[in-house]
Design a protein around this motif. Structure first.
Motif, PDB file in Angstrom:
ATOM      1  N   VAL A   1       0.836  -1.211   0.000  1.00  0.00           N
ATOM      2  CA  VAL A   1       0.000   0.000   0.000  1.00  0.00           C
ATOM      3  C   VAL A   1       0.866   1.255   0.000  1.00  0.00           C
ATOM      4  N   ASP A   2       1.948   1.222   0.781  1.00  0.00           N
ATOM      5  CA  ASP A   2       2.833   2.393   0.851  1.00  0.00           C
ATOM      6  C   ASP A   2       3.504   2.686  -0.488  1.00  0.00           C
ATOM      7  N   SER A   3       3.604   1.695  -1.363  1.00  0.00           N
ATOM      8  CA  SER A   3       4.263   1.865  -2.655  1.00  0.00           C
ATOM      9  C   SER A   3       3.316   2.324  -3.765  1.00  0.00           C
ATOM     10  N   LEU A   4       2.027   2.370  -3.487  1.00  0.00           N
ATOM     11  CA  LEU A   4       1.062   2.757  -4.515  1.00  0.00           C
ATOM     12  C   LEU A   4       1.190   4.240  -4.862  1.00  0.00           C
ATOM     13  N   PRO A   5       0.914   4.610  -6.120  1.00  0.00           N
ATOM     14  CA  PRO A   5       0.965   6.025  -6.506  1.00  0.00           C
ATOM     15  C   PRO A   5      -0.199   6.797  -5.897  1.00  0.00           C
ATOM     16  N   ALA A   6      -0.163   8.121  -6.008  1.00  0.00           N
ATOM     17  CA  ALA A   6      -1.197   8.966  -5.398  1.00  0.00           C
ATOM     18  C   ALA A   6      -2.591   8.638  -5.905  1.00  0.00           C
ATOM     19  N   ASP A   7      -2.692   8.214  -7.176  1.00  0.00           N
ATOM     20  CA  ASP A   7      -4.004   7.858  -7.732  1.00  0.00           C
ATOM     21  C   ASP A   7      -4.258   6.354  -7.634  1.00  0.00           C
ATOM     22  N   GLY A   8      -3.522   5.686  -6.766  1.00  0.00           N
ATOM     23  CA  GLY A   8      -3.688   4.245  -6.603  1.00  0.00           C
ATOM     24  C   GLY A   8      -4.932   3.890  -5.812  1.00  0.00           C
ATOM     25  N   PHE A   9      -5.131   2.572  -5.614  1.00  0.00           N
ATOM     26  CA  PHE A   9      -6.342   2.087  -4.952  1.00  0.00           C
ATOM     27  C   PHE A   9      -5.975   0.878  -4.112  1.00  0.00           C
ATOM     28  N   ALA A  10      -6.298   0.943  -2.807  1.00  0.00           N
ATOM     29  CA  ALA A  10      -5.968  -0.135  -1.876  1.00  0.00           C
ATOM     30  C   ALA A  10      -7.225  -0.827  -1.385  1.00  0.00           C
ATOM     31  N   VAL A  11      -7.142  -2.150  -1.244  1.00  0.00           N
ATOM     32  CA  VAL A  11      -8.248  -2.974  -0.744  1.00  0.00           C
ATOM     33  C   VAL A  11      -7.705  -3.762   0.447  1.00  0.00           C
ATOM     34  N   VAL A  12      -8.306  -3.576   1.626  1.00  0.00           N
ATOM     35  CA  VAL A  12      -7.756  -4.130   2.864  1.00  0.00           C
ATOM     36  C   VAL A  12      -8.821  -4.932   3.611  1.00  0.00           C
ATOM     37  N   ASN A  13      -8.442  -6.093   4.120  1.00  0.00           N
ATOM     38  CA  ASN A  13      -9.350  -6.987   4.834  1.00  0.00           C
ATOM     39  C   ASN A  13      -9.399  -6.629   6.320  1.00  0.00           C
ATOM     40  N   ASN A  14     -10.507  -6.061   6.743  1.00  0.00           N
ATOM     41  CA  ASN A  14     -10.632  -5.607   8.127  1.00  0.00           C
ATOM     42  C   ASN A  14     -11.003  -6.703   9.119  1.00  0.00           C
ATOM     43  N   ASP A  15     -11.095  -7.934   8.656  1.00  0.00           N
ATOM     44  CA  ASP A  15     -11.353  -9.036   9.590  1.00  0.00           C
ATOM     45  C   ASP A  15     -10.123  -9.372  10.419  1.00  0.00           C
ATOM     46  N   PHE A  16      -8.995  -8.759  10.081  1.00  0.00           N
ATOM     47  CA  PHE A  16      -7.756  -8.985  10.819  1.00  0.00           C
ATOM     48  C   PHE A  16      -7.362  -7.715  11.561  1.00  0.00           C
ATOM     49  N   GLU A  17      -7.115  -7.871  12.846  1.00  0.00           N
ATOM     50  CA  GLU A  17      -6.840  -6.719  13.707  1.00  0.00           C
ATOM     51  C   GLU A  17      -5.725  -5.841  13.160  1.00  0.00           C
ATOM     52  N   TYR A  18      -4.658  -6.498  12.693  1.00  0.00           N
ATOM     53  CA  TYR A  18      -3.495  -5.731  12.239  1.00  0.00           C
ATOM     54  C   TYR A  18      -3.637  -5.236  10.803  1.00  0.00           C
ATOM     55  N   CYS A  19      -4.773  -5.492  10.191  1.00  0.00           N
ATOM     56  CA  CYS A  19      -5.168  -4.782   8.973  1.00  0.00           C
ATOM     57  C   CYS A  19      -6.050  -3.592   9.357  1.00  0.00           C
ATOM     58  N   ALA A  20      -7.011  -3.855  10.247  1.00  0.00           N
ATOM     59  CA  ALA A  20      -7.982  -2.828  10.625  1.00  0.00           C
ATOM     60  C   ALA A  20      -7.343  -1.663  11.366  1.00  0.00           C
ATOM     61  N   ASN A  21      -6.314  -1.915  12.179  1.00  0.00           N
ATOM     62  CA  ASN A  21      -5.745  -0.828  12.989  1.00  0.00           C
ATOM     63  C   ASN A  21      -4.618  -0.074  12.285  1.00  0.00           C
ATOM     64  N   ARG A  22      -4.411  -0.375  11.011  1.00  0.00           N
ATOM     65  CA  ARG A  22      -3.364   0.316  10.247  1.00  0.00           C
ATOM     66  C   ARG A  22      -4.010   1.367   9.338  1.00  0.00           C
ATOM     67  N   ASP A  23      -3.783   2.626   9.622  1.00  0.00           N
ATOM     68  CA  ASP A  23      -4.324   3.710   8.802  1.00  0.00           C
ATOM     69  C   ASP A  23      -3.674   3.728   7.429  1.00  0.00           C
ATOM     70  N   VAL A  24      -4.462   4.085   6.430  1.00  0.00           N
ATOM     71  CA  VAL A  24      -3.962   4.279   5.067  1.00  0.00           C
ATOM     72  C   VAL A  24      -4.379   5.668   4.614  1.00  0.00           C
ATOM     73  N   ARG A  25      -3.408   6.516   4.390  1.00  0.00           N
ATOM     74  CA  ARG A  25      -3.710   7.909   4.040  1.00  0.00           C
ATOM     75  C   ARG A  25      -3.096   8.346   2.712  1.00  0.00           C
ATOM     76  N   ASN A  26      -2.199   7.537   2.177  1.00  0.00           N
ATOM     77  CA  ASN A  26      -1.511   7.954   0.945  1.00  0.00           C
ATOM     78  C   ASN A  26      -2.315   7.695  -0.317  1.00  0.00           C
ATOM     79  N   VAL A  27      -3.317   6.788  -0.240  1.00  0.00           N
ATOM     80  CA  VAL A  27      -4.149   6.475  -1.412  1.00  0.00           C
ATOM     81  C   VAL A  27      -5.578   6.215  -0.949  1.00  0.00           C
ATOM     82  N   GLU A  28      -6.495   6.166  -1.913  1.00  0.00           N
ATOM     83  CA  GLU A  28      -7.861   5.763  -1.601  1.00  0.00           C
ATOM     84  C   GLU A  28      -7.855   4.308  -1.139  1.00  0.00           C
ATOM     85  N   CYS A  29      -8.541   4.040  -0.058  1.00  0.00           N
ATOM     86  CA  CYS A  29      -8.543   2.699   0.527  1.00  0.00           C
ATOM     87  C   CYS A  29      -9.956   2.298   0.903  1.00  0.00           C
TER      88      CYS A  29
END
Length: 534
Positions: A292-320
């Motif tokens: 996710v950190d490597s995605l460009p500014a117009d990138g798109f991230a898809v994250v599985n929130n069923d896992f604590e260490y996915c849900a508690n990690r903020d993503v601000r560099n791209v649309e998520c």
């Protein structure tokens, strides 16, 4: 030199070269990394295989037998072991890549030079190596090199390091040039502690309804695997490249991203996998989110929130966008699963979208883990503009991925749930949940437990044992690696002892099953330890 000595030396030379096969095989299973290979060796150095060579070494240098008789006995044992090397079957066979041949060649050359030097010495008269004749020294050197063949292999790897770096850099540049020549190629990265391979296959099947898609095959999820895919399989007409990204240590994902520069990224899970190398779940998290950190500014991230260490990690560099299967996580997710119904023929379910609408889907797959993986694939398909009709058709056409919670029925009416690939705490729980849903016959699990869980190995396998006791009618525990921890959990839950079977191998497990199985029974194969953990 007599014919007897010639035959003895030929046998010794053949054995010395063949003995490297096992060592290089295990090196390959440990990704050619000296540090990981050494961890494996700590368990293998004292193996019966090597101790036989130690015994033969003492036999050759002892005075209990005539030297010629001792050499004959040693040679016969070597011939038997050579046949064993040829006949032995592995769960993950050695792949004879160019790199393997290079390591094999250098290892053999190092050994053969030593061996030939000692054999030549037998031609010279009046040369005595201490108290022992040169023939004993020659054959003894072979046995010593067989005992320490792992050290010779490691030396070969060190010697070849400059060569490998040069070759890898050339391949990297070629792959990078190919990707740079295709500016319109949409690149989707997929990573996660588990689920990434299945998600890759599902996404490929769905997107193929509309696009020309290339994906990394099998488990080609290392930098060199990705490079090989691009160099050998990428075509100018490909419009989408799905790139699976695996990791064993920090920086692995970033290394792949620096090559392919993904436009979109899916993180399927962050869990306690490969803790032996990562050391902590926080390190796993930061490594997976390198995508996710490597995605460009117009990138798109898809994250599985069923896992604590996915849900508690903020993503601000791209649309998520975030997705889930568990009801308690829905409030923080844009996409979620509902109305899940399992049958022998598969699963029907619906995906709730951000606008409140739903997509009703049916699949041959079973298990919440597969539903979760499908949601991620559907989100990306929607993002790329695919119609719901094509998505529906793609999902219904997905074949079960072998060894990943796939189901089949035998001619005798027994249902097999095959979840033998790379078991993990979340996946094993879901597999047992699927097993527990069946009511037609005995619910049987065959498992050696889970591996590569670091300091939590015993804890998580004990919890696994408790889950087994609550989900199954019969449990067959295979091997010794996790035996004590699993049995502790099973016994803690009060499982009936007459329904618990402890065996040493999967062949023994099959013998137990042959006495138990009846039509209507269900057998779950949960994990199949690789050769490095036998």
């Amino acid at each position: 030199m007599s014919l007897f000595l010639i035959v003895i030396y030929v046998v010794c030379g053949a054995y010395m070269v063949l003995n490297f096969k096992h060592d290089i095989h295990m090196l390959q299973q440990n990704s050619y990394r000296i540090k990981r290979y050494w961890k494996y060796l700590k368990q293998d150095i004292g193996s019966t295989w090597r101790m036989v060579d130690v015994a033969l070494l003492f036999l050759v240098f002892s005075t209990l037998l005539d030297l010629r008789l001792a050499m004959l006995i040693a040679s016969i044992v070597m011939v038997v072991k050579c046949f064993m090397i040829f006949k032995k079957k592995h769960k993950k066979p050695l792949v004879f890549t160019n790199r393997v041949w290079r390591i094999y060649t250098v290892s053999a050359l190092i050994s053969l030079l030593i061996f030939i030097g000692l054999v030549i010495s037998t031609y010279k008269e009046n040369i005595v190596f201490g108290l022992y004749p040169p023939q004993a020294i020659a054959i003894g050197s072979v046995l010593l090199m067989a005992i320490f063949s792992w050290a010779i292999v490691m030396l070969a790897v060190v010697v070849l390091m400059p060569v490998e770096r040069m070759i890898n850099r050339r391949y990297w540049n070629e792959a990078y040039s190919i990707l740079q020549s295709m500016p319109n190629l949409k690149i989707i990265g997929i990573t996660g502690s588990y689920g990434k391979t299945s998600t890759k296959h599902y996404l490929y099947r769905i997107l193929s309804e509309e696009y020309d898609v290339l994906m990394t095959p099998g488990s080609f999820n290392t930098p060199m695997g990705v490079i090989r895919t691009v160099r050998e399989m990428m075509k100018p007409y490909n419009t989408i490249f799905i790139c699976e990204m695996g990791a064993k240590q920090k920086g692995d994902i970033k290394e792949i991203c620096d090559l392919v520069h993904p436009d979109m990224g899916i993180i399927t899970a962050v869990g306690p996998m490969h803790l032996e190398s990562f050391k902590s779940i926080e390190n796993v998290q930061s490594t997976k989110f390198e995508l996710v950190d490597s995605l460009p500014a117009d990138g798109f991230a898809v994250v599985n929130n069923d896992f604590e260490y996915c849900a508690n990690r903020d993503v601000r560099n791209v649309e998520c966008v975030r997705y889930c299967v568990a009801n308690e996580n829905r409030k923080d997710c844009q996409y979620s699963a509902e109305s899940i119904k399992y049958t022998v023929n598969g699963t029907s379910f619906a995906i709730r979208k951000p606008d409140g609408g739903v997509i009703e889907l049916s699949t041959r797959l079973v298990g919440e883990c597969n539903i979760s993986n499908l949601i991620a694939a559907v989100i990306v398909a929607l993002r790329l503009g695919m119609s719901e009709e094509k998505i529906r058709r793609g999902v219904s056409g997905i074949e079960q991925v072998e060894h990943r919670l796939s189901m089949k029925q035998t001619a005798g009416g027994v249902t097999i749930i095959d979840d033998a690939f790379n078991s993990n705490p979340t996946g094993s729980k879901m597999a047992l949940d699927v097993l527990s849903e069946f009511k037609t016959g005995k619910r049987i699990v065959v498992t050696p437990g889970m591996i590569e869980l670091g300091s939590r190995q015993n804890e998580l396998n004990e919890a696994f044992g408790e889950k087994i006791a609550k989900s199954c009618d019969v449990a067959i525990i295979v091997g010794q690696y996790n035996r004590d921890a699993i049995l502790s959990g099973i016994n803690k839950a009060g499982f009936k002892k007459e329904n618990l079977h402890v065996v040493d191998s999967f062949n023994d497990a099959q013998l137990v099953l042959s006495t138990l199985l009846r039509s209507g029974d269900i057998v779950l194969y949960e994990n199949d330890l690789p050769d490095t953990f036998k």
